[in-house]
Design an enzyme around this catalytic site. Structure first.
Site, mmCIF file in Angstrom:
data_model
loop_
_atom_site.group_PDB
_atom_site.id
_atom_site.type_symbol
_atom_site.label_atom_id
_atom_site.label_comp_id
_atom_site.label_asym_id
_atom_site.label_seq_id
_atom_site.Cartn_x
_atom_site.Cartn_y
_atom_site.Cartn_z
ATOM 1 N N ASP A 93 12.056 -10.121 9.443
ATOM 2 C CA ASP A 93 12.787 -10.820 8.280
ATOM 3 C C ASP A 93 11.707 -10.637 6.881
ATOM 4 O O ASP A 93 11.042 -11.659 6.792
ATOM 5 C CB ASP A 93 13.103 -12.274 8.753
ATOM 6 C CG ASP A 93 14.026 -12.884 7.414
ATOM 7 O OD1 ASP A 93 13.916 -12.475 6.492
ATOM 8 O OD2 ASP A 93 14.322 -14.048 8.013
ATOM 9 N N LYS B 209 2.420 -7.923 -5.690
ATOM 10 C CA LYS B 209 3.682 -7.188 -5.399
ATOM 11 C C LYS B 209 3.206 -6.024 -4.675
ATOM 12 O O LYS B 209 4.000 -5.440 -3.996
ATOM 13 C CB LYS B 209 4.281 -7.053 -6.848
ATOM 14 C CG LYS B 209 5.685 -6.244 -6.793
ATOM 15 C CD LYS B 209 5.913 -4.948 -6.894
ATOM 16 C CE LYS B 209 7.024 -4.154 -6.779
ATOM 17 N NZ LYS B 209 6.883 -2.677 -6.701
ATOM 18 N N GLU C 281 10.313 3.289 -2.913
ATOM 19 C CA GLU C 281 9.593 3.465 -4.215
ATOM 20 C C GLU C 281 8.528 4.764 -3.868
ATOM 21 O O GLU C 281 7.751 4.445 -3.031
ATOM 22 C CB GLU C 281 8.896 2.282 -4.450
ATOM 23 C CG GLU C 281 8.004 2.320 -5.861
ATOM 24 C CD GLU C 281 7.399 1.048 -6.236
ATOM 25 O OE1 GLU C 281 7.957 -0.150 -5.834
ATOM 26 O OE2 GLU C 281 6.197 1.090 -6.579
ATOM 27 N N HIS D 178 1.955 8.291 -9.890
ATOM 28 C CA HIS D 178 3.283 7.973 -10.035
ATOM 29 C C HIS D 178 3.974 9.128 -10.665
ATOM 30 O O HIS D 178 4.981 9.613 -10.150
ATOM 31 C CB HIS D 178 3.612 6.713 -10.785
ATOM 32 C CG HIS D 178 3.305 5.510 -10.075
ATOM 33 N ND1 HIS D 178 3.707 4.237 -10.579
ATOM 34 C CD2 HIS D 178 2.957 5.138 -8.779
ATOM 35 C CE1 HIS D 178 3.506 3.352 -9.670
ATOM 36 N NE2 HIS D 178 3.092 3.924 -8.601
HETATM 37 C C1 MEV Z 1 3.831 -0.820 -8.192
HETATM 38 O O1 MEV Z 1 4.826 -0.995 -7.223
HETATM 39 C C2 MEV Z 1 2.847 -1.840 -7.676
HETATM 40 C C3 MEV Z 1 1.512 -2.067 -8.776
HETATM 41 O O2 MEV Z 1 1.954 -2.532 -9.838
HETATM 42 C C4 MEV Z 1 0.572 -2.816 -8.111
HETATM 43 C C5 MEV Z 1 -0.716 -3.293 -9.077
HETATM 44 O O3 MEV Z 1 -0.518 -3.239 -10.175
HETATM 45 O O4 MEV Z 1 -1.679 -3.665 -8.260
HETATM 46 C C6 MEV Z 1 1.005 -0.460 -8.827
#
Ligand code: MEV
Length: 428
Positions: free
Chosen positions: A281, A265, A85, A378
């Site tokens: 793992d 995430k 990513e 991004h």
């Molecule tokens: C993207 O891979 C992860 C984010 O969405 C985490 C977040 O919103 O805190 C940017």
């Protein structure tokens, strides 16, 4: 057309590729070419990778990146990350550099206990079972002696075996709940071998063993990482305002599962990338971490934040069962490389490093989200990727980057601008 096949695993690698190419692809030659392009020319190395799993046809590349300037407990690390990513490594690098100028990260391992269970059914009198377990406990430990001997030399072994009554949740269901210390190894094989030996020694005509397996829920294999500084050191302008927004973002993730999942995430972007790079793992880590995030019954943020007396504090507490010896860690040349690059950390040290990168990732995401918004960074990476796909020259790339500095980036917009540049030689 896709077809079924018997005995696929018995075919040679070439035969497997041929079968797939001929049955699933309109251009079989091209399909073979794609797979073989990723073969390593070093046959020994290729064989090593082929043998990790079954039915290997080729290699699947992911970028192997590094984050320098990671200061943890006053020690400097260059941390490896394997992730596809865009922005993740850049975000981690910026954050770790930011904190390297503010005292670095502090981290501590709280505990390293791992768990395995023998799940069994028993219909008889519970007191008979309790007495049988008591009488049997020392022979259960004795039965595993040949397996635990080496681990004991490294400071590990079985900590305890407990009989647990689960009959209120499931009729006749009991467990032997076994706790382990596995030193610098993740210990999955060790734990499972011990459990199967214990189960064998324990079972009777009345004790029906259902299964014996380690648990990836490791709430007692816990590490904490933290950063702190004065609020005014956090932002160039309006520090109190933005620090409070940051705090609110964490508070929202504490009570709102929809946000907490995305929040965590982002943390896992960092955690998984280091876990993968070190041959650990990541599925086990993912499963254990998310279960921990939901331990109160509500899925919550793994990070916490406070602002008290002008001091900003941000921390993570996360369960991580990791190894720095055994398994893939010593088999995969890049895992070996990763561990050497970090000066051969112990499993405990690796837990700290991984937690720090998770915290850094969350810090970067929250800082972006509560200031310029996440798309700003991004989209910059996205723009670079689109330009690359268009095969722009270096000069065209520079013109496009300058042109899109203050414009909304989309694939179409970049392609149109590129076409205009090609046709007219300029961008207005
Ligand atoms: C993207 O891979 C992860 C984010 O969405 C985490 C977040 O919103 O805190 C940017």
């Amino acid at each position: 057309m896709p077809k079924t096949i018997n005995g696929f695993s018995k075919l040679s690698k070439e035969e497997k590729i041929e079968w797939i190419a001929n049955h699933m692809f309109s251009d079989a030659q091209e399909a073979v070419k794609v797979l073989k392009r990723y073969w390593n020319t070093d046959e020994k190395l290729q064989k090593l990778h082929d043998d990790f799993v079954e039915n290997t046809l080729s290699n699947y590349y992911l970028p192997f990146s590094v984050v320098p300037n990671v200061i943890i407990n006053d020690k400097i690390y260059t941390v490896p990350m394997v992730i596809e990513e865009s922005s993740v490594v850049a975000a981690a690098s910026l954050t770790t550099k930011f904190w390297s100028k503010r005292g670095g990260f502090k981290a501590e391992v709280i505990s390293t206990v791992k768990v395995g269970q023998v799940h069994f059914m028993f219909e008889g009198d519970k007191n008979v079972l309790i007495n049988y377990f008591k009488s049997k406990k020392s022979s259960l430990l004795l039965a595993t002696k040949s397996i635990t001997q080496n681990m004991e030399k490294r400071g590990g072994g079985i900590i305890d075996i407990e009989l647990r009554d689960k009959t209120t949740d499931l009729t006749n269901y009991y467990q032997l709940h076994v706790t382990f210390e596995t030193a610098d190894s993740m210990g999955a094989n060790f734990i499972n071998t011990c459990l199967e030996t214990i189960a064998n020694e324990f079972k009777t005509d009345d004790i029906h063993v259902v299964m014996s397996i380690l648990s990836n829920y490791v709430p007692e294999c816990l590490v904490r990482a933290e950063v702190s500084c004065r609020v005014e050191e956090l932002y160039k302008e309006d520090a109190v305002y933005y620090a409070n927004k940051f705090l609110q973002a964490v508070q929202i993730a504490q009570i709102e599962p929809f946000r907490a999942v995305t929040h965590n995430k982002g943390i896992m972007n960092g955690i998984d990338a280091v876990v993968l790079a070190t041959g650990n793992d990541f599925r086990a880590v993912e499963a254990g971490v998310h279960a921990y995030a939901a331990k109160s019954g509500v899925y919550k943020s793994l990070t916490n934040c406070s602002i008290e007396n002008g001091v900003f504090k941000f921390w993570i507490e996360v369960p991580l069962a990791l190894g720095t010896v055994g398994g893939l860690t010593s088999l995969h040349p890049l895992s070996k490389f990763s561990l050497e690059m970090m000066q051969h950390p112990s499993a405990k040290e690796l837990m700290q490093i991984v937690a720090v990168i998770g915290l850094a990732q969350n810090f970067a995401a929250l800082k972006a989200l509560t200031t310029k918004g996440i798309q700003h960074g991004h989209m910059k990476m996205h723009l670079n990727n689109i330009i690359k796909q268009l095969n722009a020259s270096e000069e065209e790339t520079n013109i496009l980057l300058a042109y899109f500095k203050n414009k909304t980036i989309s694939h179409n917009a970049v392609r149109d601008a590129f076409n205009q540049l090609k046709e007219t030689g300029e961008l207005l």
